[in-house]
Design a protein around this motif. Structure first.
Motif, short mmCIF file in Angstrom:
data_model
loop_
_atom_site.label_atom_id
_atom_site.label_comp_id
_atom_site.label_asym_id
_atom_site.label_seq_id
_atom_site.Cartn_x
_atom_site.Cartn_y
_atom_site.Cartn_z
N ALA A 139 0.82 -1.21 0.00
CA ALA A 139 0.00 0.00 0.00
C ALA A 139 0.85 1.27 0.00
CB ALA A 139 -0.93 0.00 1.22
N ILE A 140 2.12 1.16 0.43
CA ILE A 140 2.97 2.35 0.53
C ILE A 140 3.21 3.01 -0.83
CG2 ILE A 140 5.28 3.17 1.14
CD1 ILE A 140 5.27 1.13 3.43
N PRO A 141 3.67 2.28 -1.85
CA PRO A 141 3.86 2.94 -3.15
C PRO A 141 2.55 3.45 -3.73
CG PRO A 141 4.20 0.57 -3.33
CD PRO A 141 4.15 0.89 -1.88
N ALA A 142 1.45 2.72 -3.49
CA ALA A 142 0.15 3.18 -3.98
C ALA A 142 -0.24 4.50 -3.32
CB ALA A 142 -0.92 2.12 -3.70
N PHE A 143 0.08 4.65 -2.05
CA PHE A 143 -0.24 5.89 -1.33
C PHE A 143 0.58 7.06 -1.89
CE2 PHE A 143 0.67 8.88 2.15
CZ PHE A 143 -0.62 9.28 2.44
N ILE A 144 1.86 6.82 -2.14
CA ILE A 144 2.72 7.89 -2.66
C ILE A 144 2.23 8.36 -4.03
CG2 ILE A 144 5.06 8.41 -3.47
CD1 ILE A 144 6.09 6.43 -1.33
N VAL A 145 1.94 7.40 -4.91
CA VAL A 145 1.48 7.76 -6.25
C VAL A 145 0.08 8.40 -6.17
CG1 VAL A 145 0.93 6.87 -8.55
CG2 VAL A 145 2.86 5.93 -7.28
N VAL A 174 6.85 1.60 -9.51
CA VAL A 174 7.46 2.15 -8.29
C VAL A 174 7.57 1.09 -7.21
CG1 VAL A 174 7.14 3.81 -6.41
CG2 VAL A 174 6.72 4.51 -8.78
N GLY A 175 6.52 0.30 -7.05
CA GLY A 175 6.48 -0.69 -5.98
C GLY A 175 6.78 -2.11 -6.43
N ASP A 176 7.51 -2.24 -7.52
CA ASP A 176 7.77 -3.56 -8.10
C ASP A 176 8.26 -4.59 -7.08
OD1 ASP A 176 10.09 -5.41 -9.51
OD2 ASP A 176 8.32 -5.19 -10.80
N PRO A 177 9.25 -4.29 -6.22
CA PRO A 177 9.70 -5.31 -5.26
C PRO A 177 8.60 -5.78 -4.32
CG PRO A 177 11.25 -3.48 -5.40
CD PRO A 177 10.00 -3.05 -6.10
N PHE A 178 7.75 -4.84 -3.87
CA PHE A 178 6.68 -5.20 -2.94
C PHE A 178 5.62 -6.06 -3.63
CE2 PHE A 178 7.97 -0.84 -1.41
CZ PHE A 178 8.78 -1.31 -0.39
N TYR A 179 5.22 -5.65 -4.83
CA TYR A 179 4.17 -6.38 -5.53
C TYR A 179 4.66 -7.74 -6.03
CZ TYR A 179 1.82 -1.93 -5.21
OH TYR A 179 1.26 -0.78 -4.71
N GLU A 180 5.95 -7.82 -6.32
CA GLU A 180 6.50 -9.12 -6.70
C GLU A 180 6.45 -10.08 -5.53
OE1 GLU A 180 10.42 -11.06 -8.89
OE2 GLU A 180 10.30 -8.90 -8.53
N ARG A 181 6.67 -9.57 -4.33
CA ARG A 181 6.58 -10.42 -3.13
C ARG A 181 5.16 -10.89 -2.90
NH1 ARG A 181 9.34 -7.65 1.94
NH2 ARG A 181 8.44 -9.53 2.88
N ILE A 182 4.18 -10.01 -3.13
CA ILE A 182 2.77 -10.40 -2.99
C ILE A 182 2.43 -11.47 -4.02
CG2 ILE A 182 0.37 -9.60 -3.23
CD1 ILE A 182 1.31 -6.88 -2.15
N TRP A 183 2.85 -11.23 -5.26
CA TRP A 183 2.60 -12.21 -6.32
C TRP A 183 3.23 -13.56 -5.97
CZ3 TRP A 183 7.08 -13.66 -9.16
CH2 TRP A 183 6.84 -14.70 -10.08
#
Length: 270
Positions: free
Chosen positions: A48-54, A118-127
Motif C-alpha cells: 500500500a505504501i507505493p500506492a499511497f505515494i502515487v 514504483v512498488g515492483d519489489p513489494f508487488y513481486e513479493r505479494i505475487w
C-alpha cells in the motif's frame, strides 16, 4: 414493456450460459485478494505504501484538472459559443462529463502502471506469496533485471496506446444525446476493467515468459471472469484513496486470475 421483457430474456440467457456466474467469479477473485489483508497484513501494508505515494501525486493532478474543467469544456466546444444559453450550457456540461470520463480512464490505467513500476519489489513479493500458496510456482527468473525493463516499458506503451485509441471514440460517443451519457460510461468501465486485468496479471504471465499478445488471448478465453475482476477493481479505484488499499489486493487477485486462465481447474490456496 416489451423492452423490459427482452432485457429479462437477455439476462436469463446470460445466466444460463454461465456468463453472469463467471463474472461473479472474477469479482470473488478480487475478494480473495482483499482477504489477504487479514492473513498477511504486513506484506499488504508494504504494497500500500507505493500506492499511497502515487495516489498523493495523482490527487494533486486531479485537483488541478478539476479547476480547469470549465475552461477545457469551453475550449473544445467553440462551435457552441453563439448558441442559446441553455443549449450552450448543456453541450459544455456534456463536454465536461466526457473529459472527466476520459481522464478517469487514463488516470486509473497510468496510476496502475506507475504504481506497479514504483512498488515492483513489494508487488513481486505479494505475487510470489500467492503463487507459493497455490503450489507449483514458476521458478525464480534468471533474466537480468535490465533486460526486463524494455519489455515492461513496451507493454505499458502498447496498453497506453490502446487506451488512447479506444478512449477517443468513447469521448466522442458521450456527445450523442441521451444514449451517449448512458452507454459511454458503461463501455468506459468495461474497457478500463479489461485493461486493469491485462496489466495486473503481468507478474504471473511474465514469469512464465508469456507475451502480452498471448496474455490477452489467455484472458480472452475467460473474458467474463477477467471483466468481473477488472470491473470490480476499477470501481473500487474510483473511491478516493480506495486504490491504496485495493492495489496490493488487486495484485493478489490478478495472480489468481492468471492461474485460472492458465489452468482449467486451479487449486485453492490454503
Amino acid at each position: 414493456m416489451q423492452a423490459n421483457v427482452r432485457l429479462q430474456e437477455a439476462v436469463t440467457a446470460a445466466a444460463r450460459s454461465g456468463t453472469v456466474r463467471q463474472f461473479v467469479a472474477g469479482v470473488r477473485l478480487l475478494g480473495r485478494g482483499l482477504g489477504m489483508w487479514a492473513t498477511t497484513s504486513r506484506l499488504m501494508l508494504l504494497g500500500a505504501i507505493p500506492a499511497f505515494i502515487v495516489a498523493i501525486l495523482y490527487a494533486v493532478l486531479l485537483i488541478l484538472f478539476f479547476t480547469q474543467l470549465d475552461f477545457l469544456a469551453t475550449w473544445i466546444t467553440p462551435f457552441a459559443e453563439n448558441w442559446d444559453t441553455t443549449w450552450r450550457t448543456a453541450v459544455r456540461l456534456v463536454a465536461g462529463a466526457a473529459l472527466l470520463a476520459l481522464a478517469v480512464l487514463l488516470v486509473i490505467f497510468t496510476f496502475t502502471a506507475i504504481t506497479l513500476a514504483v512498488g515492483d519489489p513489494f508487488y513481486e513479493r505479494i505475487w510470489r506469496e500467492v503463487e507459493q500458496r497455490l503450489g507449483n510456482p514458476p521458478p525464480e527468473s534468471d533474466e537480468p533485471f535490465w533486460r526486463s525493463i524494455p519489455r515492461g516499458i513496451g507493454n505499458g506503451l502498447r496498453l497506453l496506446l490502446l487506451t488512447a485509441v479506444v478512449g477517443l471514440p468513447l469521448f466522442l460517443l458521450a456527445f450523442v444525446p441521451v444514449v451517449g451519457q448512458i452507454v459511454a460510461p458503461v463501455l468506459g468501465v468495461l474497457f478500463g476493467g479489461w485493461l486493469l486485468a491485462v496489466e495486473l496479471t503481468g507478474f504471473a504471465f511474465d514469469s512464465r515468459r508469456i507475451s502480452l499478445r498471448d496474455r490477452r488471448r489467455a484472458l480472452a478465453v475467460r473474458r467474463p471472469t477477467a471483466l468481473g475482476f477488472g470491473v470490480a477493481t476499477y470501481l473500487l479505484f474510483l473511491i478516493p484513496f480506495g486504490a491504496v488499499l485495493v492495489m496490493p489486493a488487486a495484485v493478489a487477485g490478478a495472480t489468481l486470475l492468471a492461474r485460472s486462465a492458465l489452468d482449467p481447474q486451479p487449486p485453492t490456496p490454503s
